[in-house]
Design a protein around this motif. Structure first.
Motif, PDB file in Angstrom:
ATOM      1  N   UNK A 153      -2.250 -12.256   2.193  1.00 22.48           N
ATOM      2  CA  UNK A 153      -1.383 -12.390   1.015  1.00 22.48           C
ATOM      3  C   UNK A 153      -1.811 -13.559   0.149  1.00 22.48           C
ATOM      4  N   UNK A 154      -2.142 -14.691   0.768  1.00 19.47           N
ATOM      5  CA  UNK A 154      -2.567 -15.862   0.000  1.00 19.47           C
ATOM      6  C   UNK A 154      -3.901 -15.623  -0.702  1.00 19.47           C
ATOM      7  N   UNK A 155      -4.795 -14.892  -0.049  1.00 15.13           N
ATOM      8  CA  UNK A 155      -6.122 -14.668  -0.630  1.00 15.13           C
ATOM      9  C   UNK A 155      -6.118 -13.610  -1.719  1.00 15.13           C
ATOM     10  N   UNK A 156      -5.331 -12.540  -1.528  1.00 11.03           N
ATOM     11  CA  UNK A 156      -5.418 -11.391  -2.430  1.00 11.03           C
ATOM     12  C   UNK A 156      -4.133 -11.102  -3.201  1.00 11.03           C
ATOM     13  N   UNK A 157      -3.084 -11.862  -2.978  1.00  9.55           N
ATOM     14  CA  UNK A 157      -1.835 -11.621  -3.690  1.00  9.55           C
ATOM     15  C   UNK A 157      -0.855 -10.830  -2.853  1.00  9.55           C
ATOM     16  N   UNK A 158       0.430 -10.894  -3.228  1.00 12.94           N
ATOM     17  CA  UNK A 158       1.480 -10.310  -2.398  1.00 12.94           C
ATOM     18  C   UNK A 158       1.351  -8.800  -2.261  1.00 12.94           C
ATOM     19  N   UNK A 159       0.805  -8.122  -3.294  1.00 13.65           N
ATOM     20  CA  UNK A 159       0.704  -6.661  -3.227  1.00 13.65           C
ATOM     21  C   UNK A 159      -0.510  -6.180  -2.444  1.00 13.65           C
ATOM     22  N   UNK A 160      -1.256  -7.131  -1.852  1.00 10.30           N
ATOM     23  CA  UNK A 160      -2.320  -6.731  -0.929  1.00 10.30           C
ATOM     24  C   UNK A 160      -1.744  -6.293   0.415  1.00 10.30           C
ATOM     25  N   UNK A 161      -0.442  -6.542   0.620  1.00 11.69           N
ATOM     26  CA  UNK A 161       0.249  -6.044   1.804  1.00 11.69           C
ATOM     27  C   UNK A 161       0.929  -4.720   1.470  1.00 11.69           C
ATOM     28  N   UNK A 162       1.000  -3.829   2.432  1.00  7.14           N
ATOM     29  CA  UNK A 162       1.710  -2.566   2.274  1.00  7.14           C
ATOM     30  C   UNK A 162       2.562  -2.299   3.497  1.00  7.14           C
ATOM     31  N   UNK A 163       3.572  -1.445   3.339  1.00  8.91           N
ATOM     32  CA  UNK A 163       4.450  -1.137   4.455  1.00  8.91           C
ATOM     33  C   UNK A 163       4.909   0.311   4.343  1.00  8.91           C
ATOM     34  N   UNK A 170      11.933  -8.382   2.243  1.00  7.68           N
ATOM     35  CA  UNK A 170      11.941  -9.535   1.335  1.00  7.68           C
ATOM     36  C   UNK A 170      10.853 -10.534   1.735  1.00  7.68           C
ATOM     37  N   UNK A 171      10.667 -10.732   3.032  1.00  2.00           N
ATOM     38  CA  UNK A 171       9.652 -11.674   3.501  1.00  2.00           C
ATOM     39  C   UNK A 171       8.243 -11.168   3.216  1.00  2.00           C
ATOM     40  N   UNK A 172       8.024  -9.843   3.337  1.00  2.00           N
ATOM     41  CA  UNK A 172       6.707  -9.299   2.977  1.00  2.00           C
ATOM     42  C   UNK A 172       6.432  -9.505   1.499  1.00  2.00           C
ATOM     43  N   UNK A 184       0.077 -14.096  15.573  1.00  2.00           N
ATOM     44  CA  UNK A 184      -1.084 -13.391  15.031  1.00  2.00           C
ATOM     45  C   UNK A 184      -0.692 -12.574  13.808  1.00  2.00           C
ATOM     46  N   UNK A 185       0.401 -11.816  13.914  1.00  2.00           N
ATOM     47  CA  UNK A 185       0.825 -10.981  12.794  1.00  2.00           C
ATOM     48  C   UNK A 185       1.151 -11.829  11.572  1.00  2.00           C
ATOM     49  N   UNK A 186       1.940 -12.874  11.751  1.00  2.00           N
ATOM     50  CA  UNK A 186       2.330 -13.710  10.614  1.00  2.00           C
ATOM     51  C   UNK A 186       1.125 -14.421  10.004  1.00  2.00           C
ATOM     52  N   UNK A 187       0.235 -14.925  10.864  1.00  2.82           N
ATOM     53  CA  UNK A 187      -0.932 -15.662  10.353  1.00  2.82           C
ATOM     54  C   UNK A 187      -1.845 -14.750   9.540  1.00  2.82           C
ATOM     55  N   UNK A 188      -2.141 -13.544  10.052  1.00  2.00           N
ATOM     56  CA  UNK A 188      -3.070 -12.649   9.357  1.00  2.00           C
ATOM     57  C   UNK A 188      -2.430 -12.091   8.078  1.00  2.00           C
ATOM     58  N   UNK A 189      -1.166 -11.680   8.149  1.00  2.00           N
ATOM     59  CA  UNK A 189      -0.516 -11.154   6.949  1.00  2.00           C
ATOM     60  C   UNK A 189      -0.409 -12.229   5.869  1.00  2.00           C
ATOM     61  N   UNK A 190      -0.050 -13.440   6.275  1.00  2.00           N
ATOM     62  CA  UNK A 190       0.083 -14.521   5.296  1.00  2.00           C
ATOM     63  C   UNK A 190      -1.265 -14.890   4.694  1.00  2.00           C
ATOM     64  N   UNK A 191      -2.321 -14.915   5.519  1.00  2.00           N
ATOM     65  CA  UNK A 191      -3.646 -15.271   5.001  1.00  2.00           C
ATOM     66  C   UNK A 191      -4.134 -14.246   3.981  1.00  2.00           C
ATOM     67  N   UNK A 227      -7.143  -5.427  -8.298  1.00  2.56           N
ATOM     68  CA  UNK A 227      -5.991  -6.267  -8.047  1.00  2.56           C
ATOM     69  C   UNK A 227      -4.830  -5.411  -7.549  1.00  2.56           C
ATOM     70  N   UNK A 228      -4.259  -5.776  -6.416  1.00  5.56           N
ATOM     71  CA  UNK A 228      -3.162  -5.012  -5.838  1.00  5.56           C
ATOM     72  C   UNK A 228      -3.598  -4.006  -4.794  1.00  5.56           C
ATOM     73  N   UNK A 229      -4.896  -3.918  -4.501  1.00  8.38           N
ATOM     74  CA  UNK A 229      -5.352  -3.015  -3.445  1.00  8.38           C
ATOM     75  C   UNK A 229      -4.748  -3.433  -2.107  1.00  8.38           C
ATOM     76  N   UNK A 230      -4.237  -2.463  -1.351  1.00 10.87           N
ATOM     77  CA  UNK A 230      -3.665  -2.764  -0.043  1.00 10.87           C
ATOM     78  C   UNK A 230      -4.790  -3.085   0.935  1.00 10.87           C
ATOM     79  N   UNK A 231      -4.697  -4.268   1.537  1.00  6.55           N
ATOM     80  CA  UNK A 231      -5.703  -4.705   2.507  1.00  6.55           C
ATOM     81  C   UNK A 231      -5.116  -4.920   3.901  1.00  6.55           C
ATOM     82  N   UNK A 232      -3.804  -5.050   3.980  1.00  5.46           N
ATOM     83  CA  UNK A 232      -3.112  -5.163   5.267  1.00  5.46           C
ATOM     84  C   UNK A 232      -1.886  -4.268   5.214  1.00  5.46           C
TER      85      UNK A 232
END
Length: 764
Positions: A92-102, A123-125, A83-90, A383-388
């Motif tokens: 990221x694919x839709x909004x770009x890599x910087x849509x993820x935050x940590x 690195x994977x994020x 679940x985590x990998x699928x949602x984070x990857x989806x 562009x780049x807004x954190x969504x996950x």
């Protein structure tokens, strides 16, 4: 686990106290100090006994849980990772890599497994939107070390056991057990200082637990430390007391520092700081005139509007008075696993301001943006807004400024994962919680805090209890998430070589790497009969190759490097297992110039970014002081940020979440001890009981850090019953030190008044 006594290092703060834990029938029966530990020598604080509470807490999560329409529900590890990998990857694919935050909390640096696994996970994020507790804490120290010495974790540590005068400014080591100065049993060591004729000097807006033990104490107005320190620099130059000692040939820009300090005569800063000019000169003279002396600063000077300048000036004062690299002054450690040299060898000295945050243009530090801008990056479209978002061992809702706004931001995310074993004020906003094992269920080695210890020591502990079959270590969680994210990015299948590497790492874990680092470090296993063959090769490398060459760096780390011949040898994981109390590797020694990592091999006294910020300090000097109430935080030896309040033994007793206020201010505002007071900053308000005390400076109030457990939806009943109020609900996240990006947690203006329940208020 066999019955008996087992020896470990307490991981709850930076002090690295040795503990002896008695176990019978799989249960802890007693925890006490390990009298044979070479650093702590039997000392522990109340937090260590709470290791039992954390391990046995029935509210600690042990399996993953997922948010559903019917509430939190258990989920298998395999389904949770999917679940985590699928949602984070989806996303990221839709909004770009910087849509993820940590966000990474500070417990990660107490955990060698998490630290080792963090690199492949980040690195994977693949996101630039990284945050951590660093910018709410020690960033100015790391920045000064990077700018002056060439490496972000090459921090000068007080040689406390040999100093004759210790000057603490904005530091309370009696409550914190050090902090960037790993020093268990600070009380005994301060007593020893006094017994050898030494002196403790404390400068603080509050007469702290450390201040109450001081031989000399000075109140200072919050946020003016840089003015005081600059006036001390001014005094040293004006009175010809600048004597750097053996490091003088290594110094750059001494004259620029002198010129920068010219406007800051003690008389010019006295009204702003609250210290008389004679007192300021006296402090400078004590530091300069005592051969074995050290100036030490911490949170009070770091997390304020001039945190960058104040910390830099502390370093400068130690250098100008000949205390750097000197007995009883401040020295660099030489740990068994030298992350400083290893980082430099890999080109990871650190970096600053290579890019700026999207919304407010704040500088990154070592790849992380300031935590004060997390909510901006989630709430501001574009562009780049954190969504996950992913949090790992952190509770930023209580530990970062403007926690209510951050809550609003977390509620608007598309997906959130928390690696945490509590349903707390931050993780309650997650869609998925992945709980790791506790510290007693994993091995332990202090990678980071060995770098900051007042003696060089090494200690390893195997797990005390085996984890249940359905539990995962945090390093396993991070590696599995990283593996699945990388696999998805690769289209479903990694190359065979990469796949084998992942599998090997996950099977072996972090301890074999620890063993390799110990064996090849300066105290490592010398090659025995091969030494006569190896030694000439190492010597040749050191003589012929440039310092920045990778082979030169490897030779410097080698146990056969001629520089380290006097150090004890034979260190390995096996050796540490054979010495369960730990190994004493000796006192701090002179390490310069070899320990410098600047490009020119010199100490940069006046980096240009600090000189530019001196103009802002001069603006403060030119502005008349105000009579606003200023708020400061505080720590307590029974607390550790926000995450030990679910232990009954640590929260019992009188209420510690109080508003400390001076009698003059209390009388003016009509407040008495025990009254509820409303503290306000703009539209932000909190209510907490009053504690009237002469131990705080007039014009200053103090609220402890880490409380505020009154949010709904958490599952920490003890903490909720002792909720307190969150200082960070009061503080503005707009207030940062513009030099470093560090949050301003001390010195923000507030108003205080008697609080009345709504039913008692009279209509206007």
């Amino acid at each position: 686990m066999n019955n008996g006594t087992h020896y470990r290092t307490c991981h709850l703060c930076e002090a690295m106290c040795g503990v002896a834990i008695d176990v019978r029938d799989g249960r802890i029966t007693r925890i006490r100090g390990d009298e044979q530990d070479p650093l702590s020598r039997g000392h522990i604080c109340p937090k260590a006994v709470a290791l039992q509470d954390l391990h046995q807490d029935p509210e600690r999560l042990r399996t993953p849980i997922r948010r559903t329409d019917k509430g939190w529900q258990p989920i298998t590890w395999d389904d949770a990772f999917d679940l985590a990998a699928q949602r984070l990857d989806a996303i990221r694919r839709q909004h770009g890599r910087n849509s993820l935050g940590v966000y990474l909390g500070n417990p990660n640096v107490h955990n060698h497994g998490a630290m080792i696994a963090m690199t492949p996970f980040l690195r994977a994020l693949g996101t630039r939107n990284r945050f951590s507790a660093t910018s709410n804490d020690q960033l100015p120290h790391m920045l000064a070390s990077l700018e002056m010495f060439g490496h972000q974790i090459l921090l000068p540590i007080p040689d406390l056991d040999h100093t004759d005068v210790l000057i603490c400014i904005g530091a309370n080591p009696v409550a914190s057990n050090g902090s960037l100065m790993t020093v268990p049993d600070i009380r005994r060591r301060l007593n020893a200082l006094r017994e050898r004729g030494g002196k403790l000097v404390v400068i603080d807006p509050r007469r702290t637990e450390t201040g109450q033990r001081a031989d000399e104490f000075h109140f200072i107005r919050p946020g003016t430390d840089a003015l005081l320190l600059m006036a001390m620099v001014h005094t040293l130059f004006a009175e010809n007391r600048v004597e750097p000692g053996p490091v003088e040939p290594l110094l750059r820009d001494l004259e620029l520092l002198r010129l920068a300090a010219l406007p800051y005569a003690p008389e010019a800063v006295a009204a702003h700081t609250g210290l008389a000019a004679d007192s300021i000169r006296g402090l400078a003279r004590q530091l300069a005139g005592t051969r074995k002396a050290a100036l030490y600063s911490r949170m009070g000077t770091s997390t304020q509007a001039f945190g960058g300048l104040a910390t830099w000036l502390v370093y400068c004062l130690n250098i100008l008075t000949g205390k750097l690299d000197a007995v009883g002054g401040v020295r660099f450690t030489q740990p068994a696993i030298d992350l400083v040299a290893l980082g430099a060898l890999a080109g990871q000295n650190g970096h600053f301001d290579t890019r700026r945050s999207r919304v407010r243009g704040l500088p990154e530090f070592s790849g992380e943006y300031p935590a004060s801008t997390m909510a901006d990056e989630m709430l501001t479209p574009g562009d780049g807004q954190i969504r996950a978002f992913v949090t790992v061992a952190g509770n930023p809702v209580l530990s970062s400024p403007n926690g209510r706004r951050l809550e609003q931001a977390l509620e608007g995310l598309e997906f959130m994962v928390s690696v945490d074993y509590y349903l707390n004020e931050t993780s309650r906003h997650a869609d998925l919680i992945l709980p790791p094992t506790t510290a007693l269920e994993r091995s332990h080695y202090d990678l980071i805090f060995s770098l900051f210890a007042i003696r060089n020591v090494a200690k390893f502990s195997d797990p005390l209890f085996p984890p249940a079959p359905d539990q995962r270590h945090d390093w396993q969680i991070l590696l599995e998430l990283a593996h699945r994210l990388e696999t998805r990015r690769a289209g479903g299948r990694l190359p065979l070589r990469s796949e084998l590497g992942w599998r090997a790492f996950k099977r072996l874990g972090p301890d074999p790497l620890l063993d390799l680092l110990l064996r090849t470090g300066p105290y490592g296993t010398a090659p025995g009969r091969l030494r006569p063959l190896v030694q000439p090769a190492v010597d040749l490398i050191l003589d012929l190759l440039p310092e920045r060459h990778p082979l030169h760096g490897l030779a410097m780390l080698s146990p056969v490097n001629r520089r380290w011949q006097a150090l004890p040898k034979g260190l390995s994981l096996t050796a540490l297992r054979d010495h369960p109390h730990g190994v004493d590797l000796g006192s701090l020694q002179a390490t310069l110039p070899e320990r410098l990592f600047t490009r020119d091999g010199r100490i940069h006294l006046a980096p240009r970014r600090y000189l530019r910020d001196v103009e802002r300090l001069y603006s403060l000097l030119a502005t008349p002081p105000t009579d606003d109430l200023r708020v400061i935080g505080r720590r307590h030896v029974r607390s550790n940020n926000s995450w030990l309040h679910n232990s009954r033994r640590l929260v019992k007793g009188k209420d510690r979440c109080t508003l400390m206020i001076h009698p003059q201010d209390a009388a003016r505002l009509g407040l008495q001890t025990g009254d509820p007071a409303q503290v306000s900053s703009g539209e932000r308000h909190i209510v907490l009981p009053v504690e009237v005390t002469g131990d705080i400076m007039p014009g200053v109030v103090s609220i402890p850090h880490g409380w505020g457990h009154n949010r709904p939806g958490t599952e920490q009943t003890v903490a909720a019953a002792h909720a307190g109020a969150s200082l960070n609900d009061l503080l503005s996240d707009e207030a940062v030190d513009p030099l470093s990006g560090t949050s301003v947690l001390n010195g923000q203006p507030v108003t205080v008044k008697v609080w009345l329940p709504a039913r008692q208020r009279q209509p206007a």
